[in-house]
Design an enzyme around this catalytic site. Sequence first.
Site, PDB file in Angstrom:
ATOM      1  NE  ARG A  18      -2.179  -1.289   3.341  1.00  0.00           N
ATOM      2  CZ  ARG A  18      -2.640  -0.782   4.236  1.00  0.00           C
ATOM      3  NH1 ARG A  18      -3.832  -0.244   5.044  1.00  0.00           N
ATOM      4  NH2 ARG A  18      -2.030  -1.841   5.945  1.00  0.00           N
ATOM      5  CG  LEU A  20      -1.066   5.535  -4.783  1.00  0.00           C
ATOM      6  CD1 LEU A  20       0.389   6.208  -5.202  1.00  0.00           C
ATOM      7  CD2 LEU A  20      -1.799   5.042  -5.976  1.00  0.00           C
ATOM      8  CB  ILE A 436     -29.017   3.581  10.969  1.00  0.00           C
ATOM      9  CG1 ILE A 436     -29.543   4.426  11.270  1.00  0.00           C
ATOM     10  CG2 ILE A 436     -28.425   2.231  10.065  1.00  0.00           C
ATOM     11  CD1 ILE A 436     -31.470   4.075  10.594  1.00  0.00           C
ATOM     12  CB  SER A 438     -22.165   1.500  14.165  1.00  0.00           C
ATOM     13  OG  SER A 438     -22.644   2.960  13.249  1.00  0.00           O
ATOM     14  NE  ARG A 520     -12.326   3.285   2.800  1.00  0.00           N
ATOM     15  CZ  ARG A 520     -13.695   3.435   3.633  1.00  0.00           C
ATOM     16  NH1 ARG A 520     -13.489   4.088   3.842  1.00  0.00           N
ATOM     17  NH2 ARG A 520     -14.676   2.344   3.864  1.00  0.00           N
ATOM     18  CG  HIS A 646     -29.566   1.478   7.053  1.00  0.00           C
ATOM     19  ND1 HIS A 646     -30.390   2.220   6.668  1.00  0.00           N
ATOM     20  CD2 HIS A 646     -28.729   1.181   6.083  1.00  0.00           C
ATOM     21  CE1 HIS A 646     -29.379   3.437   6.419  1.00  0.00           C
ATOM     22  NE2 HIS A 646     -28.075   2.832   6.516  1.00  0.00           N
ATOM     23  CB  CYS A 648     -26.926   4.119   3.068  1.00  0.00           C
ATOM     24  SG  CYS A 648     -25.918   3.445   3.679  1.00  0.00           S
ATOM     25  CG  HIS A 699     -22.267  10.845   5.233  1.00  0.00           C
ATOM     26  ND1 HIS A 699     -23.522  10.542   5.037  1.00  0.00           N
ATOM     27  CD2 HIS A 699     -22.036   9.972   4.809  1.00  0.00           C
ATOM     28  CE1 HIS A 699     -23.958  10.099   4.157  1.00  0.00           C
ATOM     29  NE2 HIS A 699     -23.050   9.330   4.347  1.00  0.00           N
ATOM     30  CB  CYS A 731     -26.059   5.942   7.377  1.00  0.00           C
ATOM     31  SG  CYS A 731     -24.872   4.485   7.017  1.00  0.00           S
TER      32      CYS A 731
END
Length: 767
Positions: A18, A20, A436, A438, A520, A646, A648, A699, A731
């Site tokens: 990884r 990069l 939702i 968590s 990611r 649920h 999203c 978010h 979420c």
Amino acid sequence: MNRIQTSILGYPRIGEQRELKKATEAHWAGKLSAEALQQTGRELRRAHWEKARAAGITVLPSNDFSFYDQVLDMSCLLGNVPARFGWTGGPVDLTLMFRMARSTQGSAPACEMTKWFDTNYHYIVPEFSADTAFKLSSDKPFTEFEEAKSLGITTRPVLIGPVTYLTLGKEAGGPVDREKLLARLLPVYAEILKRLKSAGAEWVQMDEPVFAFNLNEAQRRMLHETYAAFAKEVPGLKLMVTTYFGELRDNGESFLSLPVAGLHLDGVRGAAELPKLLAAFPKEKVLSLGVVNGRNVWKNDYDASLKKLQAAQQAVGNERLIVSTSCSLIHSPITLKNEPALDQELKSWLAFADEKLKELRELAGILAGTASAQALAENQAANASRRKSPRIHNPQVKARLAQIGPKELKRGSPFTKRRAAQRAKLNLPLFPTTTIGSFPQTPEVRQARAKFRKGELEAADYDKFVEEEIRKAVQFQESVGLDVFVHGEFERNDMVEYFGELLDGFTFTKNGWVQSYGSRYVKPPIIFGDVRRPKPMTVRWSSFTQKLTDKPVKGMLTGPVTIAQWSFVRDDQPRKETIFQIGLAIRDEVTDLEKAGIGVIQIDEPAVREGLPLRREDWAGYLTWAAEAFRLASSSVKDETQIHTHMCYAEFNDILSGIADLDADVISIETSRSRMELLGAFKKFKYPNEIGPGVYDIHSPRVPDASEMEALLAEAQKGLPVEHLWVNPDCGLKTRGWQEVTEALKHMVEAAQSAREKAQAGQTSGV
Ligand code: GLN
Ligand code: ZN
């Protein structure tokens, strides 16, 4: 000796370790200079070319590398920078490119990101307006071509084709005529192609995977105009136009008649139509046939591939044939070399990107008659061992699945009857509030899990830790005044991995990273065998929680489609079958949760939408069995047990009948960012069951106040029955901090209370 060429359409850019990601994030943090980051890029590219060359690949790509995303690179190359970034021309540098990709403090909002076809890779969406102009604004493809040349490699540079580029972009403010844009785009592409040609490129790869979509006449015309223009403008430069991710179907003729020197076909997903396409394949063109799957982790089946390749060989001859990967290898992990924990047998069934390179060489060798017989024999033996292995086949699972009939795919009563039973049992107010699943995954939660995994924390102590977190979460939910509680998901780091680790038929890699977007990366589980639940997975946490409170506790599971969508699935049975097996395992869990006294169970299916086939004519079939899989998982329970789902990040318009088909008693969806716009589809459809439109965007760290959420609720009430509405965030809250969550949920409960009072006073009209 008549050698047959081999190619890859692209190679993973992220680095075995990884590299990069590490370099990019260090650069973003101000700890690594742009020049040092560029140096990492050069080293990675060099390593990739040398690896592919050493593996015997004869046609190597360049410009497949990217610091973030290949579509974004294309926008930079074409000088398509949205006005809000204040670009005034000149070369688009790394800093500007990263600003387009990701919002940073004080910068203009980043460009949108969305899924690349039906993969888990996300690209940065190009933006078009009526006055979008294009101008060559980067040297990237030329620099990388020269880099490879200095290593003695004449690469085949990769560009996203103009029609795919235009199709994947979105209109920012008013409709834009794509044909007009194309006319402005073609001269810039021609300039790029000319420069590549004068630098010494013989071939250029033009990716046009839009051929896997439903195309209309205008789009097909644009494709033909494009390649006719290039043939005229840049004579002598050979173009390899690629299609991948699906069959060509009614686009076949259009594809085969493109005025270019070479065509690449996806011989994996397009296998069924190969005979027809080969029969019609134009005599003068080079055929690149992708028989090595770029999207999975399985060892190639040489017998099957050779059949396809031999047919291709007959159609075009050795000279005009290239043995290739179905698509770029960026969707596959890099190497099995760094997987010491996988056992030898399992490993012998797998092939990551580097092993796929070897497969290409061997296939071409066998085809040309230059390879030893051993390569084929070894491949046949590995595949035979996999086919017969008892680790893959569980007769009980297969027998159980064969027994499934309509009865197992349906709740005992229709929704209205269930609803009455649930209301009597749960006794919830109007506008019931819930979350939702968590709660914040604090550093302490992560540390405890990491220690437990490393063996530094005993299982009993870890369990105690999780129980303590749950206890606090219950107290928290009491204090905020929520109506339906959750346990908080402190025991899981990932909604798919957690279940995969507890189910038979799954395995995990140590380093099998695949780019999801930018820096990611994800490490999808590998489903290699029949799926079975050896023992309950979540019951202990849910029933522990339920014992702490009189409020109903919602059990929390991940649905079968989502588990499969975010994993590598087996290629030796239809996807649907694997998903149904997972459905059975979840069904067992649902049954046990109910037995343990859990009266509300949520089965998350956020990935239903992204599993949608590329072709519209395939949607109905997919949605039917996806809904069946959900109902298989959820329908064993009594009327009074309430099933939630649920979803999203989804556009629901296209799939509402499929969502209604899930027949969940309650669905919660992400709607706050679109200011309830996404709810429109549910209103129009007259969605029959209960629904919780998210009123709080999780978010962002911003805490909305109660009036804002109440306004969203009022919006939701226009067109949906009041007594069907729930109040919840968009979420899960795992990425947020406790302080924001506390304030936001207090506001949410306030908003619900106020809406409740108004509704009871008859001030809002409901439907
Ligand atoms: N239950 C999950 C959570 O709250 C749902 C996550 C998701 O939809 N992506 O985290
Ligand atoms: Zn979600």
